[in-house]
Design an enzyme around this catalytic site. Structure first.
Site, mmCIF file in Angstrom:
data_model
loop_
_atom_site.group_PDB
_atom_site.id
_atom_site.type_symbol
_atom_site.label_atom_id
_atom_site.label_comp_id
_atom_site.label_asym_id
_atom_site.label_seq_id
_atom_site.Cartn_x
_atom_site.Cartn_y
_atom_site.Cartn_z
ATOM 1 N N ARG A 26 0.827 -1.212 0.000
ATOM 2 C CA ARG A 26 0.000 0.000 0.000
ATOM 3 C C ARG A 26 0.858 1.257 0.000
ATOM 4 O O ARG A 26 0.483 2.271 0.607
ATOM 5 C CB ARG A 26 -0.958 0.035 1.196
ATOM 6 N N ARG A 30 -3.450 6.387 1.362
ATOM 7 C CA ARG A 30 -4.007 7.573 2.013
ATOM 8 C C ARG A 30 -3.038 8.295 2.936
ATOM 9 O O ARG A 30 -3.301 9.432 3.339
ATOM 10 C CB ARG A 30 -5.266 7.180 2.793
ATOM 11 N N ARG A 39 -7.173 11.287 -5.358
ATOM 12 C CA ARG A 39 -8.425 10.558 -5.127
ATOM 13 C C ARG A 39 -9.610 11.517 -5.082
ATOM 14 O O ARG A 39 -10.683 11.215 -5.621
ATOM 15 C CB ARG A 39 -8.331 9.762 -3.828
ATOM 16 N N ASP A 76 -7.238 -2.944 -7.089
ATOM 17 C CA ASP A 76 -7.927 -3.527 -5.942
ATOM 18 C C ASP A 76 -7.979 -5.036 -6.131
ATOM 19 O O ASP A 76 -8.031 -5.522 -7.270
ATOM 20 C CB ASP A 76 -9.347 -2.964 -5.824
ATOM 21 N N TYR A 153 -14.771 -12.909 -0.001
ATOM 22 C CA TYR A 153 -15.544 -11.701 -0.278
ATOM 23 C C TYR A 153 -16.773 -12.002 -1.136
ATOM 24 O O TYR A 153 -17.851 -11.432 -0.931
ATOM 25 C CB TYR A 153 -14.678 -10.662 -0.987
#
Length: 347
Positions: A26, A30, A39, A76, A153
């Protein structure tokens, strides 16, 4: 496209390097203000991930700040379920969700293997663009979620601490679960082969939820399909030449079996000493890891101390790629990342 002999790729081949290479899971995320600005301009995470120019922009952002040794595609892990028609979307504060989770045997039977160049063209376009923009500064890592993690998921419909629906299906109807996992193994392999053809120089499979399984279940529903993915990659004309990194979080009891899949490297979470992991797998594979991500919230002195502990633990052997034991968290000060990179490079 030719590939220079980067230290990251040399380390994955367990060859000598001038410095231990480092990249961070990552690393485009963020914690970086420039990522947050991009973003916001994109309007949503999905728009960011599905716009090749923006995915390229954020992939390159950490490389402008830090002398990292690899870039990883910004995407993703749920791209494959989305391409299968399950309707990926994100809810603020809740993470990814699927509008059409699998709720029946018929749902599983309807699934097909996506065509990466049509159903996931935006990913392939991003890979091609990033590779071109990198101009061989560092190698590009492509990735996918593992069959078991994607199944979790797809059955649950969202994140979970236990993924009890997926576990229940494996226990109650193993045949249906194996059918799903086989379809996903074929899909993951085809997806990664397409990334290789588009320009990725290493491939990583994230088995994020493998560690939730009991030992026998792990062997049956996670390890078996990781091995299948590696075998399928090795049968591909392009992908067979790329190193494959398997990261099965929480599955330290299975390191030997994971090393036997034919992968080039194993990612380690932070709950095992790297010297123990190396003793157990020997020289069969390279190792990637494994600093606790929370260390980056500590002082620079503590970061340097913990980095040195891991480097010393691995020792003067070939085959170490420094990384965190999982992804960097949004609260981290980028200056702390700079401290870590410099400490690993010995600067």
């Amino acid at each position: 496209m030719t590939t220079p002999d980067h230290r990251f790729l040399r380390a994955l081949r367990r060859e000598p390097v001038d410095k231990t290479p480092i990249w961070i899971m990552r690393q485009a995320g963020r914690y970086l203000p420039e990522y947050r600005a991009t973003r916001e301009r994109a309007g949503s995470f999905l728009a960011l991930a599905q716009t090749p120019e923006l995915a390229c922009e954020v992939t390159l952002q950490p490389l402008a700040r830090f002398p990292l040794d690899a870039a990883i595609l910004f995407s993703d892990i749920l791209t494959i379920p989305d391409a299968m028609g399950l309707g990926l979307h994100f809810v603020d504060g809740e993470g990814p969700k699927l509008r059409h989770p699998l709720r029946s045997v018929a749902d599983v039977a309807r699934l097909g293997v996506p065509d990466p160049e049509t159903d996931l063209r935006y990913v392939m376009d991003a890979v091609r663009l990033i590779r071109r923009e990198l101009a061989e500064r560092v190698p590009l890592i492509g990735f996918s979620g593992s069959p078991w993690t994607l199944a979790c998921y797809m059955i649950e419909g969202e994140g979970s601490s236990s993924f009890s629906r997926a576990k229940a299906l494996a226990l109650d109807d193993a045949a249906t679960m194996h059918r799903l996992l086989d379809t996903l193994a074929q899909s993951v392999a085809r997806y990664l082969c397409a990334q290789a053809a588009a320009g990725a120089q290493a491939l990583m499979v994230f088995d994020t939820w493998g560690g939730l399984l009991a030992p026998e279940a792990f062997r049956n529903f996670s390890l078996r399909y990781l091995a299948e993915v590696v075998a399928l990659l090795k049968s591909d004309r392009v992908a067979r030449n790329l190193p494959v990194i398997l990261f099965s979080k929480g599955a330290n009891g299975h390191l030997e079996a994971l090393a036997d899949t034919g992968c080039a490297a194993l990612g380690l979470d932070w709950t095992i000493d790297i010297d123990e992991a190396r003793r157990r797998v020997g020289a069969r594979v390279a190792l990637q890891g494994n600093l606790d991500p929370a260390v980056l919230a500590a002082s620079p002195e503590a970061i340097r101390t913990e980095a040195r502990r891991i480097l010393d633990g691995f020792g003067a052997h070939p085959g170490h790629v420094f990384n965190l034991g999982h992804g960097i968290t949004p609260d981290i000060d980028p200056e702390r990342v700079a401290v870590l990179v410099d400490a690993v490079h010995g600067e």
